[in-house]
Each structure stands twice: as structure tokens, then as C-alpha cells.
Scaffold this active site. Structure first.
Site, PDB file in Angstrom:
ATOM      1  CB  SER A  50      -0.916   0.154   1.031  1.00 22.05           C
ATOM      2  OG  SER A  50      -1.763  -0.825   0.765  1.00 22.05           O
ATOM      3  CE  LYS A  53      -4.635   1.829  -1.299  1.00 19.60           C
ATOM      4  NZ  LYS A  53      -4.307   0.332  -0.634  1.00 19.60           N
ATOM      5  CB  SER A 110      -4.627   2.388   3.371  1.00 26.85           C
ATOM      6  OG  SER A 110      -3.740   0.784   2.438  1.00 26.85           O
ATOM      7  CE  LYS A 212      -1.437   4.239   2.588  1.00 21.75           C
ATOM      8  NZ  LYS A 212      -1.500   3.333   4.054  1.00 21.75           N
TER       9      LYS A 212
END
Length: 267
Positions: A50, A53, A110, A212
Site C-alpha cells: 500500500s 498509494k 488505505s 504511509k
């Protein structure tokens, strides 16, 4: 969620992915000067999970800057977005949310369906967005990266490096400081739901203010984390930690050493 974790692991195995070694790549740099403070296996290929992202957010920021979207633009939950596996928010087909809300959900929750919603809004189609991801990666000098989707679900063709994630993070900080607060949100509301951030450092490590996390079985536990103390801002990239606890502890140690200039003092 346990069942989904098993599915993700199975997908990775079917794709021919190799599970990461216990010690994965790391990178630490000064966010203001760009000076690299520490790097270990920083050019080794790795599945971003993720952390992908971050690129999806960066392209959305550029689309807003260039006038293709506004923060108030409504984006639509298409059939393709709705079909994405968790993590997701699960809106009804045809439902809309604002770009601003979508960015918050993308970073905090997410959500894979929201990543596709943003991709389609920015570029018109998912394939168009992926092409844009790779073009911007080349523009930023991310020579070890290749993207095939906007969320980071398992695919053998979706790879990056700690170095490249550092370049992307530096570009986000440099080009779009107005979105700094987005990455430090402790949670986000959608209707009556409150979704908490997956970032384990927020509120726990002095100065932690983003960025993140990511996880699939094939990547291990990944994070790009930033902390700011006074005029100093340090970013750590940690890839392939064997569990969330070790990811958190390793990241905290690297950030603290970054603030102390530990590697320069030992040179």
C-alpha cells in the site's frame, strides 16, 4: 481480516513472489535538504504494497494543481472500483465522494476501492492512470520502480525500491506542502464510521507526522515515516519487517538515529 490476509498471501504465492528475508531494505534522509543519512540495500527490488498509494496521492495532487480536478470534485464508485478486495469502504455502485474525502480515506484507511476511484477520476481509465504512474516515476528518477495498479495489491510486476520511495516522498513534501496534514490524520469519518490510521508512530513517537504503511505477505510490513522536531524533519523507509511490532521499533530507532546524526558521528 484474517481470511483476507490468507487470500493475499495465496495471491502472492500464485504470482511466484518470494517472501522477504527478515531484514529488508532501509533508507533514512533529511526531508528538508534531501541528504541521505543511512541506506541499506536501498536499490533492492521490493513489493511496495500500500505504499503504492503515495504515488496515487501524488498524481491526484498534481491533477488538482493542474486544474483537472478540485478538492470538491465528486468521484464515482464504478463497477471496477466496487470489485476491489479489502481494505475498502464498500460504497454502493454509483455513489460519490469528494476528492478531498477520498484522499483522506486513501491515506488513513488505505482503501483499495477509493484508489481505483481516484485513478479513474484523474486519468479517465485505470490503464491511463497506470501509464501516468510510470511516466511520473521516470520523471522523478524512480528507476527501480514499475506500477501496474494504484493500490499495491499483489502483482509480480509491481516493484519499487527504498531509494525510489524516498524520491517519491521527497517530491510529495517538496511539491505539495499544503497536504502535509493529510498524512498525520489520526483517523477519518465517513458517515457514522470512524476509521483510524494504520500508522503506529502517530501520537507515539515524538514529532511523528506521516506518511504511509503497507503490507502484503510478499512484501512484509512496509512503512514510509516522517517526524519533525523544530526545524529538522527526517524520513525513514523500512521495507520487509517480519511483523508490525518490529516495523515500528526499527522505524523509531532509525528516525531517532537520524535526528542524532548517529551515522555521521560514527564515521
Amino acid at each position: 481480516m484474517r481470511g483476507f490476509a490468507i487470500i493475499v498471501c495465496l495471491c502472492a504465492v500464485l504470482a511466484g513472489a518470494v517472501l522477504p528475508a527478515k531484514a529488508g531494505p532501509t533508507l533514512v534522509f533529511d526531508a528538508r535538504s534531501g541528504r541521505v543519512l543511512h541506506a541499506e540495500d536501498a536499490t533492492a527490488p521490493w513489493f511496495p504494497a500500500s505504499l503504492t498509494k503515495l504515488m496515487t496521492a501524488y498524481l491526484t495532487f498534481r491533477a488538482i494543481r493542474d486544474g483537472r480536478l478540485t478538492a470538491d470534485s465528486r468521484i464515482v464508485n464504478s463497477e471496477l472500483a466496487r470489485s476491489q478486495p479489502p481494505s475498502k469502504i464498500g460504497l454502493p455502485l454509483g455513489a460519490t465522494i469528494s476528492v478531498d474525502q477520498a484522499l483522506r480515506i486513501l491515506i488513513v484507511k488505505s482503501a483499495n476501492d477509493v484508489a481505483v476511484m481516484l485513478a479513474e477520476a484523474v486519468s479517465g481509465t485505470l490503464d491511463g492512470f497506470v501509464a501516468e504512474m510510470n511516466a511520473v516515476a521516470a520523471e522523478l528518477g524512480m528507476s527501480g520502480s514499475h506500477f501496474v495498479n494504484p493500490h499495491g495489491l499483489p502483482d509480480p510486476g509491481q516493484v519499487t525500491t527504498a531509494r525510489d520511495l524516498g524520491l517519491l516522498t521527497a517530491a510529495i513534501i517538496r511539491d505539495f506542502p499544503q497536504y502535509d496534514d493529510l498524512f498525520s490524520l489520526p483517523g477519518v469519518k465517513l458517515g457514522k464510521r470512524y476509521m483510524r490510521s494504520h500508522n503506529p508512530l502517530l501520537g507515539k513517537f515524538e514529532g511523528a507526522d506521516g506518511m504511509k504503511t503497507g503490507y502484503i505477505c510478499a512484501s512484509g510490513y512496509n512503512i514510509v515515516a516522517r517526524a519533525t522536531r523544530g526545524k529538522r524533519s527526517v524520513v525513514a523507509v523500512v521495507l520487509g519487517a517480519p511483523n508490525g511490532k518490529e516495523r515500528k521499533e526499527t522505524t523509531e530507532t532509525l528516525l531517532e538515529q537520524g535526528f542524532q546524526d548517529a551515522w555521521l558521528k560514527s564515521a
